[in-house]
Structures are given as C-alpha cells and as structure tokens.
Design an enzyme around this catalytic site. Structure first.
Site, PDB file in Angstrom:
ATOM      1  N   HIS A 164       0.838  -1.196   0.000  1.00  0.00           N
ATOM      2  CA  HIS A 164       0.000   0.000   0.000  1.00  0.00           C
ATOM      3  C   HIS A 164       0.878   1.252   0.000  1.00  0.00           C
ATOM      4  CE1 HIS A 164      -3.417   2.450   0.368  1.00  0.00           C
ATOM      5  NE2 HIS A 164      -3.863   2.149   1.562  1.00  0.00           N
ATOM      6  N   HIS A 200      -2.147  -1.655 -11.204  1.00  0.00           N
ATOM      7  CA  HIS A 200      -2.903  -1.204 -10.042  1.00  0.00           C
ATOM      8  C   HIS A 200      -4.057  -2.163  -9.813  1.00  0.00           C
ATOM      9  CE1 HIS A 200      -5.308   1.435  -7.425  1.00  0.00           C
ATOM     10  NE2 HIS A 200      -4.186   2.087  -7.203  1.00  0.00           N
ATOM     11  N   ASP A 256       2.765   5.791  -8.054  1.00  0.00           N
ATOM     12  CA  ASP A 256       3.961   5.540  -7.251  1.00  0.00           C
ATOM     13  C   ASP A 256       5.242   5.591  -8.072  1.00  0.00           C
ATOM     14  OD1 ASP A 256       2.568   5.004  -4.773  1.00  0.00           O
ATOM     15  OD2 ASP A 256       1.891   3.156  -5.716  1.00  0.00           O
TER      16      ASP A 256
END
Length: 489
Positions: A295, A334, A390
């Site tokens: 996460h 994702h 990210d």
C-alpha cells in the site's frame, strides 16, 4: 425474498438447484444485497458438515473484497477500465490544475467546493489546530534514534486521542458523532480540524527527531504544505520561506493522494470506526494499514527497484527477469486501474517542474528507460501494466531530499483527509452505524473431544508447530544459567 415474486427488470432471479425454489433479489444501483442470500436455505445433507450451516442460508464468499460493496458513498468515483478518478464528481485533472489540497479537502469532506468565505474559515481552523501540546515532545523523544517515521506517526495519532476526552464516544456517549445535530457536528468538525492540522506537525516532528533537531512551532501565514516544509527544515534562519516550486509540487501531490475510495487503509479506518471508537484511534489504524509495502510503501519500493537496476543499459535484462518472475516490478499496474493511472500523468508533469529547480535525479534516466521499455513490450501491454502514481512520486520525493523511509509518511499526511471524509460519511449515514462483522467460511475441524496432555501424539508440519528461535547475548547466557523457578523441559 424467499418466494417467486412479480417479474421485475431490476432484479436477479436465482434458482436453487438443491431445492428447486426460485428467488427474486432486487438490484439497486447495480448492486444486490448480500443479506438477501441468507433466505436461500436448504436441508443439510446426511454426510455434510454441520459447520457449513446450510440450513441457515447462503453466505457470499469474496476473498480480499474483490467484488463486495460495504457502504454507499458519495465521495470518490473510480472507473478502473477508463482510468477515471473524480472527487465528488470533479475530475482529478481539473482539481490538480485549479484547486489546492485544503480546498479539495473541503470538497471531499463536505461535498462541495467552498466559497471564498467558507474556504477561509476551514483553512484558518485547520492551520490554527496545528500546534501540539508540549507533552508531545517528550513522546517523540522516547523513540529510538532510528525508529521508522511511520511507526512514530501511527503511534502519535493514537496518542492524540489521550489529549481529547471530549472526542471519545466511550466517555461521552455512543451517539457523540451520530446524532447529526448542531452540537454533534461541531464536535466532529473540531476533530477534523485537529487531525488535518496536526498531521503535518506530527510528521515534521517524526522527521526532526530522526535528525536530532529541536521541534518547530507551526508558523503563521504560510500555506498547508509551506508550513509543513518550514517545520521540517527551519533552523533559525530569518524570514525563512520554502521554495515555492517545491511547496506547490507537494500541494499537488497531497491533493491527488487525498483519497482513493475504499483502499486498504480507508477500509481499515471504517472497520475500526464502526465500533464507534474515537477518530484518533481510527486514523491510527488506517496509518498502520498504509504502512504495508503493498500500500503506502510502494513508492519507496520503486526507488529501491531503480537503484537495483542501476543504469539504463541494465533495463532489458531486468525486464526479462521480471518476465521470468525472478524480479518484482514496482510502480506498474494497479488493483483498480486496468489502464493508465490518471494520477501518474499529473505526477509526471509535476516531476518536470521539480527537476527544474532540484536538478534531474540520477535515477531519472533509468526510470525513463524502464518506462519506455515496459510500454512497448507485449508482455506488459497484454497484462495492462501501465505506470501508476507511485512510479513518479518516489522520484519527486527523492529529488526533494526526503529519505526513502519518509515516503509513506508523505502518503499518510494527505490521506488523513480521505479517511476523515469516509469516517464522517459513515457516522452520518441513514440508519446509523452498524459494527462491521464479516462472515467466514469455516473449513476447520469438526467437534473434537479434549485429549489429556499425556495421551497426545506430536503434530508434525512446518505450519502446525511453533518455530525454534535462535537466541544470543544475555538470553543465551540466561538460558545456560541455573536459578530458582527455571523451566525444566
């Protein structure tokens, strides 16, 4: 439900082949109520396990919540197939271009974009509540010098709850936040101001204690992210002001990280909050969930991956190792998005602005080579492994000089907003709050009779027996010593 009803297009007709009965289940907003399946019952077969509870109705099994809706929400909409993210209906691209983190926070929590007066009131209250009680300094000093900042931040959120007894339903009554009247809403808003305002202060304290620096009182007159940078970096310089490009970049990153529907940490906040615990404990639980590498730790994993690759010429070999499942690819794909993450384009543009003032990160060329190679490779195209938020955010944080283990903190601070928005929505939902109590499918042993210890045989197996731990130092010497009461196994 239970017997056939009139034909209805907005329903699901289910025939139980065990009994021959037909059931009609209503479809509302393209969802069916899981509790309706409890009406689908059948006699237990003679050789069937009683633990299946067949006669008590069907259970809906969904490991990992892959297709289970646990709440009705008006906050964030995601279309993973189309790469769409909207806060209260507003596309994330528009908000990132025109809005600010605190304005979008108002939107997420209260449902609409604020007027100038509303925004000023909200911003003033949030910034006013950034100051910490002096005892919190001793709290942070109690951590080891090398404590992980996420451990400190998680503990600090829980610590906040001990300062505000008026915010605890266990002390003030279960309906403290669910009444929905003027007094209840004011109490709720006060905690929201505190948590958003103190999130940056707590994060800065976690940062500075690692640096061996004195803590800084939140300044007056700076923006939310400007105050955050000031609290982390100010060392007594006169008229100190953070770089405006970095301040703006951090604000954009905070805005796009503020909420992402029912991700793991948000669900943790709601699960915890459903017991009507105080919001500080619920936010601490969410922070702990965010700490996990699947996460909030993902952007840190991207940097470690790029460091391990080393240089652009090593990218092809790394790509092949990923295909052979010998290496892990971080920053691509994702759980929700099956196409490009819409936030990744915003972050990529923000990265360009940051690199203009910080200089290009040494890993940028490697990142670009990996990005280009993956986007052209059929293996990644077929699996829809496009860059996510990210992939670029870690490079920005690195270029701005943040240590890698601080990256999850930079994720948690803005996500407090989303957690609070969903918590507030749940507290005020129609019908009140019901504690979240998922069902399980029990597949363990049936009823067994207790066996005295002298008649038991050993159970073998790696997973069925506790591990032997190798001890050293004082523990080893103590185990070799003799003393009264020592275990003699």
């Amino acid at each position: 439900m239970g017997r056939p009803t009139e034909s209805n297009q907005d329903s699901l007709t289910v025939r139980d082949n065990r009994t021959g009965k037909t059931y009609t289940i209503p479809i509302v907003d393209n969802a069916v109520p899981a509790t309706a399946f409890k009406e689908i019952k059948a006699p237990r077969k003679p050789d069937e396990r009683e633990e299946n509870e067949t006669e008590k109705g069907l259970r809906v099994q969904d490991k990992g919540f892959l297709n289970t809706a646990v709440i009705r929400s008006e906050i964030t909409y995601i279309d993973g197939e189309a790469g769409v993210l909207r806060y209260r209906g507003y596309p994330i691209e528009q908000l990132a271009l025109h809005s600010s983190h605190l304005e979008s926070a108002y939107l997420l929590i209260y449902g609409s974009l604020p007027t100038r007066e509303q925004h000023l009131h909200f911003e003033t209250e949030v910034m006013r509540h950034g100051n910490m009680h002096v005892d919190s300094e001793e709290f942070f000093r109690s951590f080891r010098y090398d404590a992980h900042p996420m451990s400190m931040l998680t503990s600090a959120f829980a610590m906040l709850g001990s300062f505000y007894s008026e915010a605890n339903p266990s002390l003030q009554g279960q309906k403290l936040y669910t009444n929905g009247d003027k007094e209840s809403l004011a109490t709720m808003d006060r905690q929201i101001y505190r948590l958003i305002g103190k999130a940056t202060t707590l994060a800065a304290m976690a940062y500075r204690v690692r640096q061996g620096r004195e803590f800084v009182t939140p300044p007056v007159g700076l923006s939310y992210t400007g105050s955050f940078l000031y609290q982390m970096d100010h060392l007594g310089e006169e008229d100190y002001k953070p770089n405006p490009v970095l301040e703006k970049a951090l604000d954009v990153l905070f805005l796009i990280h503020a909420d992402h529907e029912l991700n793991a940490s948000c669900t943790t906040v709601l699960q915890t909050g459903s017991s009507l615990v105080d919001p500080y404990s619920a936010i601490a639980a969410g922070c702990a969930s965010l700490y996990g590498p699947l996460h909030g730790g993902a952007n840190e994993a991207v940097i470690r991956m790029l460091v391990s690759i080393g240089s652009p010429e090593n990218v092809p070999a790394f790509i092949e190792a990923v295909k052979r499942r010998e290496k892990t690819l971080s920053g691509f794909g994702h759980r929700v998005y099956k196409t490009s993450d819409p936030r990744s384009f915003i972050v990529r543009k923000t990265a360009d602005e940051v690199f203009k003032v910080t200089g290009r990160d040494a890993l940028l060329e490697t990142a670009m080579a990996l990005h280009d190679a993956a986007m052209k490779d059929e293996y990644f195209i077929k699996r829809k492994l496009a860059p996510n938020v990210d992939f670029w955010s870690g490079l920005i944080y690195r270029a701005m000089g943040f240590p890698m283990d601080f990256f999850p903190v930079l994720f948690a601070v803005p996500r407090v907003v989303g957690w609070l928005a969903h918590w507030r929505q749940m507290m005020l939902q129609d019908g009140g709050v019901k504690i979240w109590r998922p069902r399980q499918v029990y597949v363990g042993a049936g009823k067994r009779e207790y066996v005295p210890i002298e008649k038991r045989g050993p159970v073998q197996g790696l997973k069925e027996t506790p591990s032997a731990v190798e001890h050293g130092g004082i523990t080893k010497r103590t185990m070799l010593a003799s003393f009264k009461g020592k275990s003699r196994l």
